[in-house]
Scaffold this active site. Structure first.
Site, PDB file in Angstrom:
ATOM      1  N   ASP A 106      70.691 107.369  55.633  1.00  0.00           N
ATOM      2  CA  ASP A 106      69.312 107.586  56.011  1.00  0.00           C
ATOM      3  C   ASP A 106      69.125 108.901  56.741  1.00  0.00           C
ATOM      4  O   ASP A 106      70.021 109.731  56.790  1.00  0.00           O
ATOM      5  CB  ASP A 106      68.815 106.399  56.828  1.00  0.00           C
ATOM      6  CG  ASP A 106      68.533 105.189  55.942  1.00  0.00           C
ATOM      7  OD1 ASP A 106      67.772 105.323  54.981  1.00  0.00           O
ATOM      8  OD2 ASP A 106      69.115 104.135  56.206  1.00  0.00           O
ATOM      9  N   TYR A 168      83.692 106.229  56.455  1.00  0.00           N
ATOM     10  CA  TYR A 168      82.762 107.001  57.276  1.00  0.00           C
ATOM     11  C   TYR A 168      83.517 107.689  58.403  1.00  0.00           C
ATOM     12  O   TYR A 168      84.604 107.269  58.807  1.00  0.00           O
ATOM     13  CB  TYR A 168      81.701 106.090  57.893  1.00  0.00           C
ATOM     14  CG  TYR A 168      80.566 105.703  56.967  1.00  0.00           C
ATOM     15  CD1 TYR A 168      79.402 106.462  56.908  1.00  0.00           C
ATOM     16  CD2 TYR A 168      80.654 104.573  56.173  1.00  0.00           C
ATOM     17  CE1 TYR A 168      78.348 106.099  56.077  1.00  0.00           C
ATOM     18  CE2 TYR A 168      79.610 104.197  55.337  1.00  0.00           C
ATOM     19  CZ  TYR A 168      78.458 104.965  55.291  1.00  0.00           C
ATOM     20  OH  TYR A 168      77.428 104.599  54.468  1.00  0.00           O
TER      21      TYR A 168
END
Length: 503
Positions: A106, A168
């Site tokens: 996002d 990540y």
């Protein structure tokens, strides 16, 4: 033919109708089967391909196409349309070419490697001579978005469900692990849960003693930290930030961070690390395969560490909240075993760390790649067996398209050099510059330290969650003075690759 009418007709009429239908069927033009990739009406064939790409998320409203705002997918899809790889009739909607992504990120979140699948015309007429489609599309994209390459994939390949884990990374300056500033709201709360009182003893002038003057705190390395002893208590925020950036994390502090972080490894109920999920919601269970904390690295005048998360999937806000809890526990004297308490039914306030430091390193497709290897080996065995049997009675020929049925594994091995250079220039440097210019992490720490209320009363030396720190679903407490307290917002944007929430 209407079978009900045939059953009601006399036998000879029904026979005549069937014969007439068969004669009509025989006179029609035979249907010609299209070979793989051949398109009707002279149109160029579309192939299902995996697009390997990376991006700096700054200035974008996230990855996923969202009408009315600028997104990374929107720019990429537009570039393929302009390159002629998507037909005019399909250019109006990415769904027409079956666009999917492996992991959604996002607003403001970056990716060194992500993956899209869609159906493209790989040799469009608009393709300039001497350029590959990848090279041409990159000329149509801004420098902060790069296509690393593209590969044909099996029609059954699904960018999201074929992805079995994601890696990540989160970068943050080491000064975030310093204890709260003396006399801040967080410091007073910690003094209360450790010693039963928020107030320091008073001197003869009725002024509170500094922590280093209080015999009770003489040996308390958290509430009487050497860093704060060396500073003037009345320093302005900017002066504190400058001093924090000059601080260097001791080895024992780094080992504590690693010990706390290791508690997240394995399968747990992460309902406290997202929004909108109850403890009983089975989808809140996630698997952390491998977690690591790097050694500190100097970037300009600030010390940074890299924290990596390798998990099957992540929920909305999960990584940022895991970082938030890691920081809360590592800068206090809460036992690292407390992490297990957060997987239980009690709902607590877990703050989100800034989105600035987050990036997707790459998705992994181990299960799909095993299928590809097995398929390719099966084809190789078939070719070898039929070649060896050539000339023998009843020997089967090798299909002309046998080699074309093979597929390439989906991984980032050949792009690592490009990705590393891009990551340094467009992601790491961007994160470091932004922190230097805006003090994003220092502002976040200040938010934590001025927070008034019992929400963080679980930061006690006993490793327990007191009743006062437990939140009810949807509860919004009020701080003294009647002002609503800051609580996690359900509509903030963050990472998330789980399509249940997608991103």
């Amino acid at each position: 033919m209407d079978h009900a009418a045939e059953e009601c007709a006399p036998p000879h009429e029904a026979h005549d109708k069937r014969r007439a239908a068969e004669e009509h069927k025989d006179t029609r033009a035979p249907k010609v089967a299209r070979t793989e990739g051949e398109a009707p009406s002279g149109r160029l064939a579309k192939r299902k391909v995996a697009i390997f790409f990376g991006y700096c998320g700054s200035g974008y409203s996230g990855l996923q196409v969202n009408p009315g705002v600028r997104t990374i997918e929107g720019d990429i899809f537009d570039a393929f349309c302009r390159a002629g790889a998507v037909s005019v009739e399909n250019a109006v909607n990415p769904n027409k070419v079956q666009l999917q992504r492996s992991a959604r990120t996002d607003r403001g979140v970056h990716a060194a490697g992500n993956l899209l699948t869609l159906k493209l015309m790989l040799e469009p007429p608009e393709l300039p001579e001497g350029l590959t489609l990848t090279e041409y599309v990159n000329t149509l994209l801004p420098p902060q978005v790069r296509i690393w390459g593209m590969r044909r994939v099996q029609n059954a390949f699904n960018a999201r469900t074929s992805c079995d884990s994601r890696l990540y990374e989160y970068l943050l300056p080491t000064y975030v692990f310093l204890p709260p500033k003396p006399f801040s709201a967080m410091w007073k709360m910690l003094r209360r849960v450790n010693y039963g009182s928020e107030q320091c003893p008073l001197n003869k002038d009725r002024a509170p003693l500094f922590p280093w003057q209080d015999p009770l705190l003489e040996n308390d390395a958290m509430l009487n930290h050497p860093f704060w002893r060396a500073l003037e208590y009345e320093n302005e925020f900017s002066e504190d930030v400058k001093a924090k950036r000059a601080w260097r994390m001791p080895e024992h502090d780094l080992q504590r961070v690693r010990a706390v972080f290791n508690e997240f490894t394995g399968s747990h109920n992460f309902h406290n690390y997202t929004v909108g999920k109850e403890f009983r919601d089975r989808s809140a269970y996630r698997v952390m395969k491998r977690l690591s904390v790097s050694d500190p690295t100097m970037i300009d005048s600030t010390e940074w560490i890299s924290i990596k998360f390798h998990g099957q999937s992540f929920m909305l806000h999960q990584i940022r909240k895991m970082i938030g809890m890691l920081v809360l526990l590592s800068r206090t004297n809460v036992p690292h075993s407390f992490v297990a308490q957060t997987f239980g039914p009690a709902r607590i306030h877990v703050p989100k760390a800034p989105g600035l430091g987050l990036l997707l390193v790459e998705p992994h497709f181990g299960g799909y790649n095993i299928k590809v290897r097995n398929n390719n080996e099966r084809i190789d065995r078939m070719i070898a067996q039929r070649t060896a049997a050539k000339g023998q009675e009843n020997a089967k020929p090798v299909p002309k398209d046998a080699e074309s049925e093979k597929r390439v594994q989906v991984d980032y091995a050949e792009y690592q050099e490009q990705m590393a250079a891009f990551k340094q220039t467009f992601i790491y440097d961007q994160i470091h510059r932004t922190e230097e210019d805006t003090s994003e992490f220092a502002k976040w720490l200040n938010y934590l330290d001025v927070f008034v209320g019992p929400d963080f009363a679980y930061l006690n030396p006993h490793g327990t969650i007191p009743q006062e720190a437990i939140l009810r679903v949807g509860e919004q407490r009020r701080a003294p003075g009647g002002q609503p307290k800051a609580v996690p917002s359900d509509d903030d944007d963050d990472e998330g690759d789980d399509q249940e929430l997608e991103g």
